[in-house]
Write an enzyme that holds these catalytic residues in place. Structure first.
Site, PDB file in Angstrom:
ATOM      1  N   ASN A 162      41.183  22.576  26.732  1.00  0.00           N
ATOM      2  CA  ASN A 162      40.051  23.511  26.647  1.00  0.00           C
ATOM      3  C   ASN A 162      40.577  24.935  26.703  1.00  0.00           C
ATOM      4  OD1 ASN A 162      40.194  24.366  29.526  1.00  0.00           O
ATOM      5  ND2 ASN A 162      39.826  22.184  29.825  1.00  0.00           N
ATOM      6  N   ARG A 163      39.694  25.905  26.741  1.00  0.00           N
ATOM      7  CA  ARG A 163      40.102  27.303  26.561  1.00  0.00           C
ATOM      8  C   ARG A 163      40.496  28.001  27.861  1.00  0.00           C
ATOM      9  NH1 ARG A 163      35.092  29.430  24.362  1.00  0.00           N
ATOM     10  NH2 ARG A 163      36.034  31.397  24.944  1.00  0.00           N
TER      11      ARG A 163
END
Ligand code: PMT
Length: 410
Positions: A211-212
């Site tokens: 994820n970011r």
């Protein structure tokens, strides 16, 4: 809490090409909030001028001539008395030898002898000089007396050779100094476990589901806890961030590894702060070999990852873990309602809800806009602020719940 605030640092500079790094170090320490005074040996002045240090510290720089000036009879004592920490960077083999044997033939060595504060030395010299048994014996002697050494590190040397002899990078040294100055803070003796970054779940040997999360919010919590004097275990998935000096890094990649690391780390801790973005799902059957694009497009079956906070909540419920648990919630809709649900489901003492749809908040950016939620229904919405400030607020609430002196009155 800024460990540099109201701190008086004495920087001794000796004759080495690394003197230019000492000017950078002095500038960094002053910008961080410390008062810095420099003493240059005669050899250091062959490489750099007192004016350079005066310019970056905003204070007078001292040289051997001051020994014979109007205040010469007391100058070494007054410089030594004021100092919270003395740093000698770069330190030559010659100065290290003098310090080891108590020689006092210039303002720097006289002041070092008079100093009662901790002394930190960053050597810089040719690799052969560093390896020499005389230098090594002097270093051991000083270490045995409580002097701290950072470096030298390996790399390109002034001689054109490579070897161990380069002065530690000023940014790293400033980090070590920050750590040293923070010891004795209100969280002294308390261990805090922090998770950070986005977990990586393998799809094949090359690809991962992630994820970011950049780790910025978690690392800011780590630095804030260190600044308050805590011992910190940082359980982190890979990030591009430098490890805060003094943190005990426990590297992990997957949610499963993070769970294992958290369970091993928390038992003697006072609090767990889960800032990591943990993948809720992972590929059920990661391929052993790289999936080839020539083959048909593979369907990816996901399975559920363990919920780390819920597992810790279970231990808490059974009185097997007695520390605080603080979660983060990254939400894009019904932020407060969803975050409040997670407090109950995960048996948290506090949750920090970020509205990841708000501009300047959530993943990757340097700022965050959060609301702190508590099990009794209390909520505190904070304005958009730097992730460092968010970290300070979260830790202040944590200390209040721990009953740490000074935190309850605000
Ligand atoms: O890293 P940055 O780029 O600075 O971004 C910061 C951040 C947005 C990642 C951070 O502030 C944040 O919100 N972290 C938590 C993100 C998240 O995973 O939220 P969640 O709502 O999915 O999980 C709630 C809590 O349970 C979190 O504390 C999470 O660590 C934890 N969790 C989640 C899943 C799981 N399997 N186990 C868990 O323990």
């Amino acid at each position: 809490m800024n460990p540099f605030a109201n701190k008086h640092l004495l920087l001794g500079v000796t004759g080495s090409i690394a003197c230019y790094k000492a000017a950078d170090l002095a500038s960094k320490l002053r910008q961080a909030g410390a008062e810095v005074e420099a003493i240059l040996t005669q050899a250091a002045q062959q490489f750099i001028t007192p004016l350079t240090f005066q310019s970056v510290t905003g204070r007078r720089t001292f040289v051997d001539a001051d020994l014979w000036g109007a205040a010469g009879h007391v100058i070494h004592v007054s410089l030594a008395e004021k100092a919270d920490l003395m740093i000698i960077a770069p330190a030559t083999a010659n100065t290290i030898a003098k310090l080891a044997h108590g020689q006092a033939d210039n303002l720097l060595t006289i002041t070092s002898l008079a100093a009662r504060c901790p002394i930190l030395i960053a050597p810089a010299m040719d690799g052969g000089m560093w390896d020499n048994s005389a230098t090594q014996a002097n270093v051991q002697l000083l270490k045995a007396r409580g002097v701290t050494f950072f470096g030298p590190v390996e790399g390109h040397l002034a001689s054109g050779l490579r070897g161990v002899g380069r002065m530690t990078d000023p940014a790293d040294l400033a980090g070590h100094i920050r750590y040293q100055l923070s010891r004795g803070g209100p969280l002294t003796g308390q261990k805090i476990v922090v998770t950070a970054g986005g977990t990586q779940e393998p799809l094949d040997p090359v690809r991962v589901l992630t994820n970011r999360s950049s780790g910025k919010q978690g690392y800011a919590i780590v630095q804030a806890a260190l600044d308050l004097g805590a011992d910190v275990d940082l359980i982190s998935s890979p990030t591009h961030l430098p490890i805060p000096a003094g943190a005990n890094l426990i590297p992990v990649k997957t949610a499963g590894e993070m769970l294992e690391a958290v369970l091993a780390a928390i038992m003697d801790s006072s609090a767990l702060v889960m800032a990591a973005a943990v993948a809720d799902f992972r590929p059920a059957h990661p391929a052993e070999q790289k999936i080839k694009k020539e083959n048909t497009i593979p369907p990816i079956l996901l399975e559920r990852n363990p919920d780390i906070l819920q597992t810790v909540g279970f231990l808490k419920h059974n009185h097997q873990y007695r520390g605080l648990t603080i979660g983060f919630a990254a939400e894009s809709q019904e932020v407060l309602k969803n975050a409040a649900g997670k407090i109950r489901a995960k048996k948290l003492d506090m949750i920090v809800a970020n509205d990841i749809g708000a501009p300047g908040a959530g993943f990757e950016v340097d700022t965050n806009q959060v609301t702190l939620l508590f099990p009794d229904g209390r909520q505190e919405a904070l304005p958009l602020m730097g992730k460092e400030e968010v970290a300070d607020r979260v830790l202040w609430e944590m200390m209040r719940m721990m009953g740490v002196e000074g935190a309850s009155s605000g």
